[in-house]
Enzyme design. Sequence first.
Site, PDB file in Angstrom:
ATOM      1  N   GLU A 268       0.654  -1.166   0.010  1.00  0.00           N
ATOM      2  CA  GLU A 268       0.118   0.049   0.019  1.00  0.00           C
ATOM      3  C   GLU A 268       0.712   1.303   0.017  1.00  0.00           C
ATOM      4  O   GLU A 268       0.501   2.343  -0.690  1.00  0.00           O
ATOM      5  CB  GLU A 268      -0.942   0.059   1.209  1.00  0.00           C
ATOM      6  CG  GLU A 268      -2.157   0.975   1.078  1.00  0.00           C
ATOM      7  CD  GLU A 268      -3.109   0.974   2.356  1.00  0.00           C
ATOM      8  OE1 GLU A 268      -3.832  -0.258   2.407  1.00  0.00           O
ATOM      9  OE2 GLU A 268      -3.023   1.876   3.025  1.00  0.00           O
ATOM     10  N   ASP A 269       1.951   1.246   0.738  1.00  0.00           N
ATOM     11  CA  ASP A 269       2.765   2.434   0.944  1.00  0.00           C
ATOM     12  C   ASP A 269       4.221   2.537   0.488  1.00  0.00           C
ATOM     13  O   ASP A 269       4.833   3.511   0.697  1.00  0.00           O
ATOM     14  CB  ASP A 269       2.654   2.850   2.484  1.00  0.00           C
ATOM     15  CG  ASP A 269       1.433   2.946   3.108  1.00  0.00           C
ATOM     16  OD1 ASP A 269       0.685   3.455   2.522  1.00  0.00           O
ATOM     17  OD2 ASP A 269       0.976   2.772   4.204  1.00  0.00           O
TER      18      ASP A 269
END
Length: 179
Positions: A66-67
């Site tokens: 996600e990051d």
Amino acid sequence: SPGDIIEIVIKCVNFAAVKHKDQRRLDPESSPYINHPIGVAYILTNEAKITDVDVIQAALLHDTVEDTNATFEEIENEFGPKIRSIVEEVTDDKSLPKQERKLLQIKHAPTSSYEAKLVKLADKLYNLRDLEKATPKRWTPYRVQEYFAWSKKVVDGLRGTNQAMEDSLDELFKKRNVS
Ligand code: NDP
Ligand code: ZN
């Protein structure tokens, strides 16, 4: 064997540390981002009493795709299809608008796997404790309260999974007056 478990867990910690190395949390001190996935894994072992290594690995890796530039293919190559699958379940699709992502978390919570539900509960608990300790820079009290209210809706779809974490979350919701 215990040696194999230590090896695989440290491989996950190291992978996450390398991937998150330039990231910071939103708290006023801008804590190292890696404190979060390690803390989520620690909630699972220490408070939820989870010893399933797949769950601990997924917790350590849960925000890498996600990051950071990590990919699901990379997770599968390094850690296998089971870990990839749990991480996929707890990863928001960042190509979608924020509001949509928030609604999808509420929608998908009840049908996620037991392993993913454990990671999600620990993730919410960690983030709400962070918000309880200090308001992120540029966040209004209203935004914090909204985050608590949204989290409650996600957690309501994760219930019946782990009593210790659900009790701690309910205590936080009570303190914040979210029902
Ligand atoms: P963000 O998604 O931008 O930030 C929250 C996330 O940041 C957490 O879920 C957590 O994710 C991570 N995080 C990092 N540090 C901390 C910390 N110290 N405490 C808690 N979480 C931390 O914000 P929102 O969840 O609020 O999502 C944005 C939504 O808010 C949108 O719907 C947008 O429309 C709305 N918005 C509202 C504003 C307002 O003033 N009311 C202003 C701007 C947007 P992880 O576990 O992945 O690290
Ligand atoms: Zn997280």
